[in-house]
Design a protein around this motif. Structure first.
Motif, PDB file in Angstrom:
ATOM      1  N   LEU A 252     101.382  36.758 -17.589  1.00 29.45           N
ATOM      2  CA  LEU A 252     102.630  36.304 -18.198  1.00 29.45           C
ATOM      3  C   LEU A 252     102.475  36.185 -19.707  1.00 29.45           C
ATOM      4  CD1 LEU A 252     103.879  33.547 -15.706  1.00 29.45           C
ATOM      5  CD2 LEU A 252     104.621  35.927 -15.898  1.00 29.45           C
ATOM      6  N   LYS A 253     101.309  35.760 -20.145  1.00 30.22           N
ATOM      7  CA  LYS A 253     101.060  35.633 -21.576  1.00 30.22           C
ATOM      8  C   LYS A 253     101.225  36.984 -22.262  1.00 30.22           C
ATOM      9  CE  LYS A 253      97.592  33.070 -23.186  1.00 30.22           C
ATOM     10  NZ  LYS A 253      96.232  32.634 -23.614  1.00 30.22           N
ATOM     11  N   MET A 254     100.675  38.041 -21.649  1.00 29.32           N
ATOM     12  CA  MET A 254     100.758  39.355 -22.267  1.00 29.32           C
ATOM     13  C   MET A 254     102.149  39.945 -22.149  1.00 29.32           C
ATOM     14  SD  MET A 254      98.867  41.168 -24.125  1.00 29.32           S
ATOM     15  CE  MET A 254     100.094  41.960 -25.156  1.00 29.32           C
ATOM     16  N   GLN A 255     102.830  39.698 -21.053  1.00 28.71           N
ATOM     17  CA  GLN A 255     104.191  40.220 -20.895  1.00 28.71           C
ATOM     18  C   GLN A 255     105.128  39.599 -21.936  1.00 28.71           C
ATOM     19  OE1 GLN A 255     105.935  40.855 -16.914  1.00 28.71           O
ATOM     20  NE2 GLN A 255     103.955  40.243 -16.053  1.00 28.71           N
ATOM     21  N   LEU A 256     104.963  38.306 -22.184  1.00 23.00           N
ATOM     22  CA  LEU A 256     105.798  37.648 -23.183  1.00 23.00           C
ATOM     23  C   LEU A 256     105.435  38.128 -24.583  1.00 23.00           C
ATOM     24  CD1 LEU A 256     108.000  35.583 -23.768  1.00 23.00           C
ATOM     25  CD2 LEU A 256     106.217  33.811 -23.898  1.00 23.00           C
ATOM     26  N   SER A 257     104.150  38.267 -24.849  1.00 23.70           N
ATOM     27  CA  SER A 257     103.710  38.732 -26.168  1.00 23.70           C
ATOM     28  C   SER A 257     104.191  40.149 -26.435  1.00 23.70           C
ATOM     29  CB  SER A 257     102.178  38.664 -26.253  1.00 23.70           C
ATOM     30  OG  SER A 257     101.712  37.339 -26.107  1.00 23.70           O
ATOM     31  N   ALA A 258     104.095  41.018 -25.429  1.00 26.19           N
ATOM     32  CA  ALA A 258     104.535  42.408 -25.603  1.00 26.19           C
ATOM     33  C   ALA A 258     106.040  42.482 -25.839  1.00 26.19           C
ATOM     34  CB  ALA A 258     104.151  43.235 -24.383  1.00 26.19           C
ATOM     35  N   ARG A 259     106.775  41.614 -25.153  1.00 27.24           N
ATOM     36  CA  ARG A 259     108.230  41.576 -25.386  1.00 27.24           C
ATOM     37  C   ARG A 259     108.509  41.188 -26.834  1.00 27.24           C
ATOM     38  NH1 ARG A 259     112.667  37.934 -21.949  1.00 27.24           N
ATOM     39  NH2 ARG A 259     114.245  37.784 -23.604  1.00 27.24           N
ATOM     40  N   TYR A 260     107.774  40.235 -27.344  1.00 29.60           N
ATOM     41  CA  TYR A 260     107.960  39.808 -28.731  1.00 29.60           C
ATOM     42  C   TYR A 260     107.620  40.952 -29.698  1.00 29.60           C
ATOM     43  CZ  TYR A 260     107.611  37.036 -32.998  1.00 29.60           C
ATOM     44  OH  TYR A 260     107.805  36.547 -34.267  1.00 29.60           O
ATOM     45  N   ILE A 261     106.482  41.603 -29.466  1.00 27.97           N
ATOM     46  CA  ILE A 261     106.067  42.706 -30.335  1.00 27.97           C
ATOM     47  C   ILE A 261     107.105  43.818 -30.318  1.00 27.97           C
ATOM     48  CG2 ILE A 261     104.345  44.543 -30.601  1.00 27.97           C
ATOM     49  CD1 ILE A 261     102.249  42.481 -29.581  1.00 27.97           C
ATOM     50  N   VAL A 312     115.716  45.917 -14.715  1.00 27.75           N
ATOM     51  CA  VAL A 312     114.595  46.267 -13.820  1.00 27.75           C
ATOM     52  C   VAL A 312     113.683  45.051 -13.693  1.00 27.75           C
ATOM     53  CG1 VAL A 312     114.636  48.738 -14.336  1.00 27.75           C
ATOM     54  CG2 VAL A 312     113.257  47.195 -15.755  1.00 27.75           C
ATOM     55  N   LYS A 313     112.919  45.029 -12.622  1.00 34.77           N
ATOM     56  CA  LYS A 313     112.036  43.887 -12.379  1.00 34.77           C
ATOM     57  C   LYS A 313     110.911  43.824 -13.402  1.00 34.77           C
ATOM     58  CE  LYS A 313     109.376  41.628  -8.710  1.00 34.77           C
ATOM     59  NZ  LYS A 313     108.935  41.704  -7.301  1.00 34.77           N
ATOM     60  N   ARG A 314     110.372  44.990 -13.765  1.00 33.37           N
ATOM     61  CA  ARG A 314     109.257  45.029 -14.711  1.00 33.37           C
ATOM     62  C   ARG A 314     109.528  46.078 -15.781  1.00 33.37           C
ATOM     63  NH1 ARG A 314     103.443  44.467 -15.107  1.00 33.37           N
ATOM     64  NH2 ARG A 314     103.107  44.736 -17.340  1.00 33.37           N
ATOM     65  N   VAL A 315     109.429  45.658 -17.024  1.00 32.38           N
ATOM     66  CA  VAL A 315     109.584  46.559 -18.160  1.00 32.38           C
ATOM     67  C   VAL A 315     108.211  47.071 -18.577  1.00 32.38           C
ATOM     68  CG1 VAL A 315     110.126  46.620 -20.629  1.00 32.38           C
ATOM     69  CG2 VAL A 315     111.701  45.533 -19.043  1.00 32.38           C
ATOM     70  N   TYR A 316     108.165  48.343 -18.958  1.00 31.95           N
ATOM     71  CA  TYR A 316     106.934  48.912 -19.500  1.00 31.95           C
ATOM     72  C   TYR A 316     107.204  49.353 -20.940  1.00 31.95           C
ATOM     73  CZ  TYR A 316     105.427  48.946 -14.665  1.00 31.95           C
ATOM     74  OH  TYR A 316     105.103  48.564 -13.386  1.00 31.95           O
ATOM     75  N   TYR A 317     106.274  49.010 -21.819  1.00 31.42           N
ATOM     76  CA  TYR A 317     106.420  49.355 -23.231  1.00 31.42           C
ATOM     77  C   TYR A 317     105.627  50.628 -23.498  1.00 31.42           C
ATOM     78  CZ  TYR A 317     108.321  44.706 -23.232  1.00 31.42           C
ATOM     79  OH  TYR A 317     109.101  43.610 -22.943  1.00 31.42           O
ATOM     80  N   THR A 356     104.217  29.674 -18.649  1.00 32.01           N
ATOM     81  CA  THR A 356     104.488  29.305 -17.253  1.00 32.01           C
ATOM     82  C   THR A 356     105.561  30.171 -16.612  1.00 32.01           C
ATOM     83  OG1 THR A 356     106.060  27.622 -18.033  1.00 32.01           O
ATOM     84  CG2 THR A 356     103.779  26.924 -17.655  1.00 32.01           C
ATOM     85  N   GLU A 357     106.491  30.703 -17.435  1.00 28.51           N
ATOM     86  CA  GLU A 357     107.516  31.604 -16.915  1.00 28.51           C
ATOM     87  C   GLU A 357     108.077  32.443 -18.048  1.00 28.51           C
ATOM     88  OE1 GLU A 357     110.905  29.590 -15.355  1.00 28.51           O
ATOM     89  OE2 GLU A 357     111.092  28.238 -17.071  1.00 28.51           O
ATOM     90  N   LEU A 358     108.594  33.617 -17.702  1.00 26.88           N
ATOM     91  CA  LEU A 358     109.181  34.490 -18.706  1.00 26.88           C
ATOM     92  C   LEU A 358     110.616  34.063 -18.983  1.00 26.88           C
ATOM     93  CD1 LEU A 358     107.839  37.949 -17.464  1.00 26.88           C
ATOM     94  CD2 LEU A 358     106.941  36.518 -19.315  1.00 26.88           C
ATOM     95  N   PRO A 359     111.050  34.171 -20.230  1.00 26.35           N
ATOM     96  CA  PRO A 359     112.407  33.730 -20.579  1.00 26.35           C
ATOM     97  C   PRO A 359     113.472  34.641 -19.988  1.00 26.35           C
ATOM     98  CG  PRO A 359     111.382  34.813 -22.446  1.00 26.35           C
ATOM     99  CD  PRO A 359     110.318  34.675 -21.407  1.00 26.35           C
ATOM    100  N   SER A 360     114.643  34.102 -19.864  1.00 22.34           N
ATOM    101  CA  SER A 360     115.792  34.852 -19.357  1.00 22.34           C
ATOM    102  C   SER A 360     116.242  35.891 -20.380  1.00 22.34           C
ATOM    103  CB  SER A 360     116.939  33.881 -19.069  1.00 22.34           C
ATOM    104  OG  SER A 360     118.159  34.558 -18.916  1.00 22.34           O
ATOM    105  N   TYR A 361     116.960  36.897 -19.900  1.00 25.39           N
ATOM    106  CA  TYR A 361     117.597  37.866 -20.785  1.00 25.39           C
ATOM    107  C   TYR A 361     119.069  37.525 -21.029  1.00 25.39           C
ATOM    108  CZ  TYR A 361     113.627  41.104 -20.750  1.00 25.39           C
ATOM    109  OH  TYR A 361     112.396  41.688 -20.925  1.00 25.39           O
ATOM    110  N   LYS A 362     119.502  36.349 -20.594  1.00 24.45           N
ATOM    111  CA  LYS A 362     120.870  35.944 -20.865  1.00 24.45           C
ATOM    112  C   LYS A 362     121.059  35.829 -22.378  1.00 24.45           C
ATOM    113  CE  LYS A 362     121.609  33.440 -16.533  1.00 24.45           C
ATOM    114  NZ  LYS A 362     121.901  32.128 -15.898  1.00 24.45           N
ATOM    115  N   PRO A 363     122.193  36.297 -22.915  1.00 26.28           N
ATOM    116  CA  PRO A 363     122.374  36.370 -24.369  1.00 26.28           C
ATOM    117  C   PRO A 363     122.074  35.080 -25.116  1.00 26.28           C
ATOM    118  CG  PRO A 363     124.134  37.556 -23.273  1.00 26.28           C
ATOM    119  CD  PRO A 363     123.347  36.877 -22.181  1.00 26.28           C
ATOM    120  N   LYS A 364     122.474  33.923 -24.572  1.00 31.07           N
ATOM    121  CA  LYS A 364     122.261  32.670 -25.305  1.00 31.07           C
ATOM    122  C   LYS A 364     120.786  32.306 -25.414  1.00 31.07           C
ATOM    123  CE  LYS A 364     126.760  30.463 -24.944  1.00 31.07           C
ATOM    124  NZ  LYS A 364     127.516  29.236 -24.628  1.00 31.07           N
ATOM    125  N   VAL A 365     119.970  32.911 -24.563  1.00 29.97           N
ATOM    126  CA  VAL A 365     118.523  32.713 -24.660  1.00 29.97           C
ATOM    127  C   VAL A 365     117.894  33.846 -25.455  1.00 29.97           C
ATOM    128  CG1 VAL A 365     116.362  32.572 -23.360  1.00 29.97           C
ATOM    129  CG2 VAL A 365     118.418  31.428 -22.497  1.00 29.97           C
TER     130      VAL A 365
END
Length: 798
Positions: A252-261, A312-317, A356-365
Motif C-alpha cells: 500500500l505504501k508503494m501504491q500510494l507513493s506511485a500514485r503521487y509520483i 479498474v481495481k488495480r492501476v499500473y504505471y 493503512t488504506e488507499l484514498p478514494s478517487y471521489k473528486p472531493k478527496v
C-alpha cells in the motif's frame, strides 16, 4: 419587422442548405471517381510497405519527415494546432482535422476530450469522433492520392498562390491567434480555394521550395506511407522495465507513493540520463496509467484528469514512448537516474510511516492532495516537488493550459520565486496546522469540468478563513522571532539549482527558468509546501482544457488567491509598515472586492520579521540578502557574459537591457536575435523579453486598462527563451553598434517598422525558412535535451 426577421432566417437556412448540397454533390463526385472513404484503404496500403528497412521507410525518414517537422509542425502541434491537425506524429496526420476549437472559453458544457494517443486509437475511432482525413482514404491510386487529399490540395493552392511580394501581409491574411478557421474537407475544398486563394499551406508564411514541395507531393502521390515505430533498444527497454517495477510495487505504501509520483509527472517527458549519449536528444517517455502490467501492451486509462477514478481495481504505471516531435511549448524534460530513484526510495519507501488504506478517487478527496495523500509524509511530498521545482512550476506553463491570456493574466510579467526550506515543513506544529486546514484548502477541481462560476464565492470564503487562521498561527507558533529570516529560504541543499526560479509571462504564454534572471523585479513569491501543492493541482493536475466556462473561470479566479499568498509570504520577510506600502504599490487601481480581500485577509499579519535591515530600501536589501543566501546554487545559463562574442559586442548588446517605458512597450513580447560573429560560422542567439508593467494583475478581462506603460522594461538573455517568437532579428557582429543605436531610438510604431526594415527576418522574408532552420539547429545543438521546435503561430505582421 417580424416579417423581415423571418425572411432573413429563411435566407440563412437556404444558404446553409445550398452549401450543404454543394458539399454533398462534391462527395458524390469523389465517390464516383475514387470510391467511398474507408480508413481500411490506407491501412491495407501501409501493410504492403511495413518493413522498417524498405525504400518507402527510408524516403519518409530521410526526406519527408524533415520537411514536415521544419515546415508544418512549427504551427501544427499542441491543442492550439489549427483545425486540431497535429502533424507532429504519423498518428496525428492519420487522425486528420476537426472543425471544433479546443480553446473555447465560453462553452457552457464541457467538451469531449480528443487527446491524441489517449482518447481514441486508430483512424476509424477518430472518424467516429468527427475528425476527417487530410490524406486519401479512397481508392489507393496516384491520382486519387492527390485529388482526394486535403493536405495535397493545400500544398498545391500555396504553389498556385504564393505570398505577395510585399514586406507586410495585407487584409487577405489574418495572423491573429484567435482567427477564424475554415478547416475544409476535401469535398469543401473548391469553395475554400475560391474564397481563400491565399489560404494554402504554410499559411501566411513563404511557400516551400520546389524540392520540398516535390518531396511531399511525391510522398502523397505514392500513398503517404508512414513507417511503424522501431522497438526500443535493449538498454532503454531495461531502464523502462526497472522503473516500472519500482512504481508498481504491491505494498500500500508503494501504491500510494506511485500514485503521487504519477499525478505530479504525468505531463513531463521522462528520460534516462545515464544511458543518453552526450549532445544527443534522448528517447522521452510519458508516465501513464494503464489497465495492463509491465510485459503487456499498454492500455491507457483515458481519464480527463490524472486523479479521476480509473475504473479498474488495480492501476499500473507505465512508460509510453513520446511518439510526437518534440516541440518546445509542451516539452518538460525530466531526467531519471540512480541518484534520483535512490531519493525516491528514501522518501517514499524507507521512511518510517505506514499506509493503512488507499484514498478514494471521489473528486472531493482526489482533487485535494492535502486530503488524498495525508498518509504520505509532508517532507517526502515537498522534497519530491522541490527536487525539480522548475518542472513543478513549468507544468503550469507547458501542461494542459498550453496557452491562454485569461489563464495567464493572473501573474506579473516577470517575478522571482523562492521556496521555504523543507526543514520548516518538517515541524510537527506546521504539519498539524496543514491537517487542520484541509477543508479550507479545497480546490475548484473537485467541481469537475462542468462547474458554476458562482461557487467561486465559496472558495473565496474558505481561502479567507485559511489566511486568517494562518496569520493567527504565525503570530503564536512563530512568536520566538527565529523565523522569517533568510535561513528559512531553501538554498538547494547546497547543490540543487532549482532553489530559485524566474517566471516570465508573454501575454498568453510564459516561461519558467532556473535562477534569478534580470534586474530585481517588482514582485516575488515565497512558496511553501501547501502553496506549491495547490498550484500544481489547480493549474496542472486539475485543469481541464476541455472544461466549460465555469471550470476555467473558477481556476483563474482561484489563482488570484494563490498568487497573493505567495506574495504575502515574501512580504512577511519585510517590516510590517513596508509590507503595506509594497502591497499598495502592487495593487493600484484594484477593484473593491480585491481591496477588501487584501486589506482584510493579508495585511493583518503584523508579526515582526526576523530580518535585520540597514538601509531604507527594505525590498532591495531583502533581494540582496536572499541573493547572498542562494549564491552557491545560481545557474550560469542565460548570462550575457557567457557569450563568445567580443567584450565590446557584449557591452553593446547589454545596452538593449536599458530600453524602458514607451520604447519598451512598442516592442513585442519575445524578440529572438541571431548574431553572426565576425570570426565564426556559428551564430550566437539572444532573446529580448518585454516585461509589461501593470497597476495590478487582478482584472480578468480589461487587462489593457491596468497597463502601466511608463514602467515597461526589457530583459536580455543569452540563448533562446520562450516557445513562441514574435519577431526575429538578424545582425552581423560588425553591425551591432548600428542595431543598438537604432533600437534605442524607437519612440513610435513608425520607428519600429523602420528598425525592422533593417534587421528583421519577417514572416514574408524570402529566406525565412533557411533562417528558421538555422535557428532551430543552433537551439538544438546547444540544448539537445531542453530544446524543441519553436511555434510560429504568434509571428507578427509588422
Amino acid at each position: 419587422m417580424q416579417n423581415t426577421h423571418s425572411r432573413w432566417i429563411k435566407i440563412f437556412i437556404a444558404v446553409i442548405l445550398v452549401c450543404s448540397g454543394c458539399a454533398t454533390i462534391a462527395n458524390l463526385d469523389f465517390n464516383k471517381l475514387y470510391g467511398h472513404e474507408n480508413t481500411e484503404n490506407r491501412e491495407a496500403a501501409s501493410v504492403t510497405q511495413a518493413s522498417l528497412e524498405s525504400p518507402a521507410t527510408t524516403f519518409y525518414q530521410a526526406k519527408v519527415a524533415p520537411v514536415i517537422e521544419g515546415r508544418c509542425v512549427v504551427c501544427h502541434a499542441c491543442y492550439d494546432a489549427p483545425c486540431q491537425l497535429k502533424m507532429s506524429s504519423p498518428e496525428g496526420i492519420e487522425r486528420g482535422a476537426n472543425k471544433e476549437m479546443v480553446y473555447h472559453g465560453s462553452r457552457i458544457l464541457a467538451a469531449t476530450p480528443n487527446r491524441l494517443f489517449i482518447d481514441a486509437l486508430g483512424a476509424e475511432q477518430w472518424r467516429d469522433r468527427g475528425f476527417y482525413p487530410v490524406l486519401n482514404e479512397r481508392e489507393q491510386s496516384p491520382r486519387a492520392n492527390t485529388q482526394s487529399s486535403v493536405l495535397a490540395k493545400m500544398l498545391m493552392l500555396k504553389k498556385q498562390h504564393p505570398l505577395p511580394d510585399e514586406k507586410l501581409l495585407d487584409e487577405r491574411f489574418d495572423v491573429s491567434i484567435d482567427r477564424s478557421q475554415q478547416c475544409p474537407t476535401v469535398a469543401e475544398f473548391n469553395g475554400y480555394a475560391k474564397s481563400q486563394a491565399f489560404g494554402g499551406m504554410p499559411y501566411a508564411l513563404p511557400e516551400l521550395t520546389d524540392a520540398e514541395h516535390n518531396i511531399l507531393m511525391s510522398w502523397i502521390d505514392s500513398g503517404a506511407y508512414m513507417p511503424a515505430r522501431a522497438p526500443l533498444p535493449d538498454a532503454q527497454a531495461q531502464a523502462v522495465d526497472s522503473l516500472e517495477q519500482f512504481l508498481n510495487g504491491d505494498s500500500l505504501k508503494m501504491q500510494l507513493s506511485a500514485r503521487y509520483i504519477y499525478e505530479h509527472l504525468f505531463s513531463s517527458h521522462l528520460y534516462f540520463s545515464e544511458i543518453t549519449e552526450p549532445g544527443t536528444q534522448p528517447t522521452f517517455f510519458n508516465l501513464v496509467r494503464s489497465r495492463t502490467p509491465s510485459g503487456q501492451a499498454i492500455d491507457v486509462i483515458p481519464s480527463r484528469r490524472p486523479f479521476d477514478d480509473p475504473g479498474v481495481k488495480r492501476v499500473y504505471y507505465r512508460l509510453q514512448p513520446v511518439m510526437s516531435s518534440i516541440v518546445n511549448k509542451t516539452h518538460q524534460p525530466y531526467a531519471i537516474h540512480k541518484e534520483l530513484t535512490d531519493k525516491w526510495q528514501k522518501w517514499f519507501v524507507d521512511a518510517d510511516y505506514s499506509v493503512t488504506e488507499l484514498p478514494s478517487y471521489k473528486p472531493k478527496v482526489a482533487a485535494n492532495p492535502l486530503t488524498a495523500f495525508t498518509q504520505l509524509p509532508e517532507n517526502a511530498r515537498y522534497r519530491f516537488m522541490l527536487e525539480r521545482a522548475q518542472n513543478t512550476i513549468m507544468g503550469y506553463i507547458k501542461g494542459p493550459v498550453c496557452r491562454g491570456q485569461v489563464a495567464l493574466n493572473v501573474i506579473n510579467d516577470r517575478f522571482w520565486v523562492y521556496f521555504v526550506k523543507p526543514e520548516v515543513v518538517d515541524s510537527p506544529k506546521i504539519s498539524d496546522f496543514y491537517q487542520s486546514q484541509k477543508d479550507n484548502l479545497r480546490l475548484p477541481a473537485e467541481q469537475e469540468s462542468t462547474a458554476l462560476a458562482v461557487t467561486w464565492l465559496e472558495y473565496a470564503s474558505r481561502q479567507g478563513d485559511y489566511m486568517r487562521a494562518r496569520h493567527e498561527f504565525m503570530a503564536t507558533a512563530l512568536e520566538d522571532g527565529q523565523h522569517f529570516t533568510e535561513n528559512d529560504i531553501w538554498a538547494g541543499d547546497g547543490d540543487n539549482d532549482n532553489a530559485t526560479l524566474t517566471v516570465f509571462r508573454h501575454f498568453d504564454n510564459a516561461t519558467v527558468i532556473k535562477g534569478l534572471v534580470g534586474k530585481p523585479p517588482k514582485t516575488a513569491w515565497v512558496i511553501d509546501y501547501a502553496l506549491l501543492e495547490r498550484i500544481h493541482y489547480l493549474l496542472v493536475a486539475g485543469f481541464d482544457v476541455y472544461g466549460n466556462y465555469g471550470h476555467q473561470l473558477m481556476t483563474r479566479l482561484y489563482m488570484d488567491f494563490l498568487r497573493m499568498e505567495g506574495e504575502s509570504n515574501f512580504l512577511a520577510f519585510l517590516p510590517p509598515d513596508t509590507r503595506r506600502k509594497e502591497l499598495a504599490s502592487w495593487y493600484q487601481h484594484a477593484g473593491p472586492e480585491l481591496t477588501e480581500f487584501v486589506e482584510g485577509k493579508i495585511n493583518p499579519f503584523d508579526q515582526p520579521s526576523g530580518m535585520q535591515f540597514s538601509t531604507k530600501d527594505h525590498k532591495k536589501e531583502l533581494y540582496s540578502i536572499f541573493a547572498e543566501h542562494v549564491k552557491d546554487v545560481q545557474p550560469s545559463r542565460y548570462r550575457l557574459q557567457d557569450s563568445e562574442l567580443g567584450d565590446n559586442s557584449k557591452a553593446l548588446l547589454g545596452q538593449l537591457a536599458n530600453i524602458k517605458g514607451t520604447s519598451a512597450s512598442i516592442l513585442p513580447e519575445l524578440s529572438m536575435i541571431m548574431v553572426q560573429p565576425t570570426d565564426s560560422d556559428e551564430p550566437e542567439i539572444f532573446t529580448l523579453v518585454r516585461n509589461s508593467a501593470h497597476f495590478n494583475v487582478n482584472s480578468l478581462f480589461s487587462e489593457d486598462a491596468n497597463r502601466d506603460y511608463a514602467k515597461d522594461d526589457v530583459t536580455l538573455v543569452h540563448g533562446l527563451l520562450g516557445s513562441y517568437p514574435d519577431v526575429f532579428w538578424r545582425v552581423k557582429e560588425a553591425d551591432l553598434a548600428k542595431l543598438v543605436a537604432k533600437a534605442q531610438q524607437i519612440k513610435s510604431e513608425q520607428d519600429y517598422q523602420a528598425f525592422l526594415d533593417l534587421f528583421a527576418v519577417r514572416r514574408t522574408a524570402k529566406d525565412f525558412w533557411q533562417f528558421s532552420d538555422k535557428l532551430n539547429q543552433t537551439f538544438m545543438h546547444h540544448s539537445p535535451i531542453e530544446g524543441g521546435l519553436l511555434d510560429y503561430n504568434r509571428l507578427e505582421n509588422r
